[in-house]
Write a protein that holds these residues in place. Structure first.
Motif, PDB file in Angstrom:
ATOM      1  N   ASN A  99      42.231  41.130  37.165  1.00 17.59           N
ATOM      2  CA  ASN A  99      42.327  39.682  37.040  1.00 17.59           C
ATOM      3  C   ASN A  99      43.817  39.320  37.062  1.00 17.59           C
ATOM      4  O   ASN A  99      44.500  39.341  36.044  1.00 17.59           O
ATOM      5  N   TRP A 100      44.309  38.980  38.258  1.00 14.74           N
ATOM      6  CA  TRP A 100      45.736  38.730  38.434  1.00 14.74           C
ATOM      7  C   TRP A 100      46.215  37.519  37.633  1.00 14.74           C
ATOM      8  O   TRP A 100      47.365  37.495  37.178  1.00 14.74           O
ATOM      9  N   GLU A 132      33.606  46.941  43.942  1.00 15.22           N
ATOM     10  CA  GLU A 132      34.788  47.497  43.303  1.00 15.22           C
ATOM     11  C   GLU A 132      35.356  46.512  42.287  1.00 15.22           C
ATOM     12  O   GLU A 132      35.405  45.321  42.533  1.00 15.22           O
ATOM     13  N   LYS A 133      35.757  46.986  41.127  1.00 12.13           N
ATOM     14  CA  LYS A 133      36.366  46.116  40.112  1.00 12.13           C
ATOM     15  C   LYS A 133      37.800  45.818  40.496  1.00 12.13           C
ATOM     16  O   LYS A 133      38.569  46.714  40.809  1.00 12.13           O
ATOM     17  N   ARG A 134      38.152  44.526  40.471  1.00 13.46           N
ATOM     18  CA  ARG A 134      39.509  44.102  40.810  1.00 13.46           C
ATOM     19  C   ARG A 134      40.185  43.557  39.572  1.00 13.46           C
ATOM     20  O   ARG A 134      39.550  42.914  38.745  1.00 13.46           O
TER      21      ARG A 134
END
Length: 121
Positions: free
Chosen positions: A7-8, A3-5
């Protein structure tokens, strides 16, 4: 499939960038603090941005990193080594009253220390 998260770090940096730009644009005086532990590119960038906007800059850092910050300090109106100097500077800017000399009652003005005939008092 992974799953793509988001970039915080980038999202947070972008939000901070908006906030910092607005605060610098609205400021009369910008105080930029540098420490001696880390390379503080953000602080240097903020000082450059403030300089580009023609803001008055006060830098605050320990004396042992003055050489590394010589270009930043060159664009600053005041260079301070401790927070008390920043407070004294801002108090002077606001009230026009000079702070007490750091060497107290034993203070001797530079013209007296070097002599009245000194061409570079």
């Amino acid at each position: 499939m992974e799953e793509k998260r988001p970039n915080w770090d980038k999202i947070g940096a972008n939000m901070n960038n908006i906030r910092t730009k607005n605060l610098i644009q609205d400021a009369d005086v910008v105080v930029v603090r540098f420490g001696d532990k880390y390379k503080q590119w953000n602080a240097a960038f903020d000082a450059g941005y403030a300089a580009a906007l023609g803001k008055s800059i006060i830098t605050l850092h320990p004396p042992n990193i003055s050489h590394m910050l010589k270009e930043v300090n060159a664009s600053a109106s005041v260079v301070c080594e401790d927070a008390e100097q920043v407070v004294d500077t801002l108090a002077y800017v606001i009230t026009g009253e000079l702070p007490e000399p750091r060497d107290g009652k034993d203070y001797i003005p530079i013209a007296e220390r070097l002599g009245a005939g000194n061409p570079n008092p």
